[in-house]
Design a protein around this motif. Structure first.
Motif, mmCIF file in Angstrom:
data_model
loop_
_atom_site.group_PDB
_atom_site.id
_atom_site.type_symbol
_atom_site.label_atom_id
_atom_site.label_comp_id
_atom_site.label_asym_id
_atom_site.label_seq_id
_atom_site.Cartn_x
_atom_site.Cartn_y
_atom_site.Cartn_z
ATOM 1 N N CYS A 36 99.598 31.309 -66.571
ATOM 2 C CA CYS A 36 98.908 32.303 -66.195
ATOM 3 C C CYS A 36 99.472 32.475 -64.675
ATOM 4 C CB CYS A 36 97.239 32.052 -66.081
ATOM 5 S SG CYS A 36 96.306 33.198 -65.240
ATOM 6 N N CYS A 39 95.966 32.164 -62.156
ATOM 7 C CA CYS A 39 95.303 31.219 -61.646
ATOM 8 C C CYS A 39 96.188 29.839 -61.699
ATOM 9 C CB CYS A 39 94.033 30.912 -62.560
ATOM 10 S SG CYS A 39 94.232 30.335 -64.245
ATOM 11 N N CYS A 50 94.256 35.383 -69.968
ATOM 12 C CA CYS A 50 93.980 33.786 -69.717
ATOM 13 C C CYS A 50 92.473 33.454 -70.038
ATOM 14 C CB CYS A 50 94.323 33.625 -68.233
ATOM 15 S SG CYS A 50 93.787 31.969 -67.687
ATOM 16 N N CYS A 53 90.599 32.534 -66.176
ATOM 17 C CA CYS A 53 90.265 33.376 -65.237
ATOM 18 C C CYS A 53 89.940 34.745 -65.872
ATOM 19 C CB CYS A 53 91.271 33.058 -64.002
ATOM 20 S SG CYS A 53 92.920 34.000 -64.634
HETATM 21 ZN ZN LIG Z 1 94.359 32.421 -65.400
#
Ligand SMILES: [Zn+2]
Lengths: 137, 387
Positions: A36, A39, A50, A53
């Motif tokens: 990701c 994050c 993701c 997040c």
């Molecule tokens: Zn993420």
């Protein structure tokens, strides 16, 4: 193990458009997982966005292929009858060095195993397909 | 965030004797039989039941389950739903029923689960991540998941195979006092458990529940309507629920599960300490599940369940805190999703004082746990007998 893994007639993965890059990479000997960009966490199994997040910023990256054994089981009576010729065999939970855990088939080559042992990615033919298995060490 | 339960009472129970085979009988027949038992036990006419909670019926009725069951039963419920929490579905139904009654959406809820066991059942049609990323490696079914949990628990705390086998032996011993149990008349001690075939290490065959056909039903209603039952009303004093994952590879912890916060929340609502609970009705699909639950409940430190069981004088009705007096699912049999409800039904019997030869003296409170999937779906209930 009494039968070779290639000879097994067992269920393969139910590949989707989203997960296809993972399985295609395994065929060519690479372990690809998602990362990701928002994050900075690694994600396995593949997701649309993701799960940490909920941002749509996942990119495929090649994993190191290193991991450690979180737990394992030697299977004598498999859930699917197609696996019976391969018994007993070992399945394990592999914590990848990138963070996520995946379940896999562990090729022990006769060695004793213990929780915490180091593992490395070892793509292996099971039935008519290549799967992301792991070997000791 | 807290709940106070005051308007809902368990007033009826029904239970079918487990069977290994039910040639030609469908799930609906079993559900109806066990529901009629529960209604009769509650002293209620079918027309008075206005709420219906059912479980998923894989292969038989994939969709519209409440409508299909209601039509078959001749009911027209004003509140209905499917509770799909695996082995936690039964306890999960109880608090949902109580919540619907508290909110005034209905007065009397039938919570029912059951399954047939005909020779050829279709393999799961699943197409989900567990099917894609676990099954191809040779890890299909619940056995390997719980074996992985047990191996991790053993490795972390050094518990012995005998510690876990004690749980299966205790369940078998309790089943000898329950004529309904599938293993009634078939005791097994720790040596027998450890001598049974290894299924998937470290799980031996006798540490795993036996699948059976069966059915369980519970009626939850208002205190007013509960007076129609001949039995002592059983109150819901606390409830907790948590779902953390589906596949064992995605478990946040391999040695502690979502029952931990669920039990803590239920105890907090009931304003009780776990050491004060009179009867522990703990979901037991595998021996490791009871071990992890004893520890997650805070009855002892993580890894110390074996010593705790010895100090508890086992699991029987004369133990310090009796566990699974009906034999647990390890001794009674696991009628699929209804297996989780056996723990509710036995708790109601103990609190009513109708458990016969296995009755616990002065039983006033019970902790009921439900567990689904891979130690990932959890419901805890605190039940108490009305004063
Ligand atoms: Zn993420």
């Amino acid at each position: 193990m009494t039968a070779s893994l290639q000879e097994l007639s067992v269920p393969g993965p139910t590949v989707t458009a989203l997960t296809e890059p993972f399985w295609e990479a395994v065929k060519s000997g690479r372990l690809m997982i998602q990362h990701c960009d928002s994050c900075e966490r690694s994600v396995f199994y593949p997701r649309a966005i993701c799960p940490h997040c909920w941002v749509d910023a996942l990119t495929w990256t090649e994993a190191s292929g290193r991991g450690k054994l979180k737990s394992f089981s030697q299977v004598w009576k498999p859930g699917h009858p197609g696996w019976i010729p391969a018994t007993p065999y070992l399945v394990g939970l592999v914590e990848l060095s990138e963070g996520p855990t995946m379940l896999s088939h562990i090729l022990t080559e006769g060695a004793q195993v213990a929780v915490g042992d180091a593992l490395h990615f070892a793509p292996t033919q099971i039935g008519d397909r290549i799967l992301p298995c792991f070997k000791m060490g | 965030m807290n709940a106070s339960w005051s308007k809902a009472v368990i007033s009826g129970i029904g239970e079918l004797k487990p069977e290994r085979k039910t040639d030609g009988i469908n799930t609906m027949d079993l559900l109806m039989k066990v529901s009629a038992q529960a209604a009769q036990d509650a002293g209620l006419e079918p027309g008075e039941i206005d709420g219906l909670l059912v479980g998923p019926q894989v292969g038989e009725t994939p969709q519209h389950v409440p409508a299909t069951v209601a039509e078959y039963f001749g009911m027209q419920p004003v509140m209905s739903n499917v509770v799909d929490l695996g082995g936690a579905s039964g306890p999960g139904m109880i608090w949902r029923a109580a919540a619907a009654i508290e909110m005034g959406m209905c007065e009397t809820v039938l919570c029912v689960l059951g399954n047939h066991r005909n020779p050829v059942s279709p393999r799961s049609p699943n197409r989900n991540p567990a099917r894609e990323f676990d099954t191809p490696f040779g890890a299909s079914g619940a056995n390997t998941s719980y074996a992985l949990l047990m191996q991790a628990h053993m490795a972390k705390y050094g518990c012995t195979p005998e510690d876990y086998a004690t749980i299966a032996a205790g369940a078998r011993a309790n089943a000898q006092l329950n004529p309904m149990a599938i293993f009634h008349g078939k005791p097994a001690d720790v040596d027998d458990i450890l001598a049974s075939p290894m299924v998937t290490s470290p799980l031996h065959l006798l540490e795993i529940v036996m699948p059976v056909a069966g059915g369980e039903a519970v009626i939850v209603t208002t205190p007013e309507k509960a007076k129609r039952s001949a039995h002592r009303p059983v109150l819901l004093l606390g409830a907790g629920e948590k779902i953390t994952h589906r596949a064992v590879s995605q478990a946040p912890s391999l040695t502690s599960g979502p029952l931990k916060p669920s039990i803590a929340r239920a105890l907090q609502q009931a304003a009780m300490d776990v050491s004060d609970i009179g009867f522990l009705s703990l979901y037991d699909c595998y021996t490791i599940m009871v071990a992890a639950t004893i520890e997650d409940a805070g009855l002892c430190k993580p890894g110390a369940f074996g010593q705790w069981l010895r100090d508890n004088d086992g699991m029987g009705s004369d133990a310090r805190q009796p566990i699974n007096t009906h034999g647990g699912q390890l001794g009674f049999g696991q009628p699929d999703l209804a297996g989780g409800m056996t723990h509710v039904v036995e708790a109601v019997r103990q609190l009513r004082g109708t458990a016969g030869g296995r009755q616990i003296e002065n039983c006033e409170t019970a902790l009921v746990t439900g567990n689904g999937a891979t130690m990932s779906e959890a419901v805890a209930l605190i039940l108490g007998g009305a004063s």
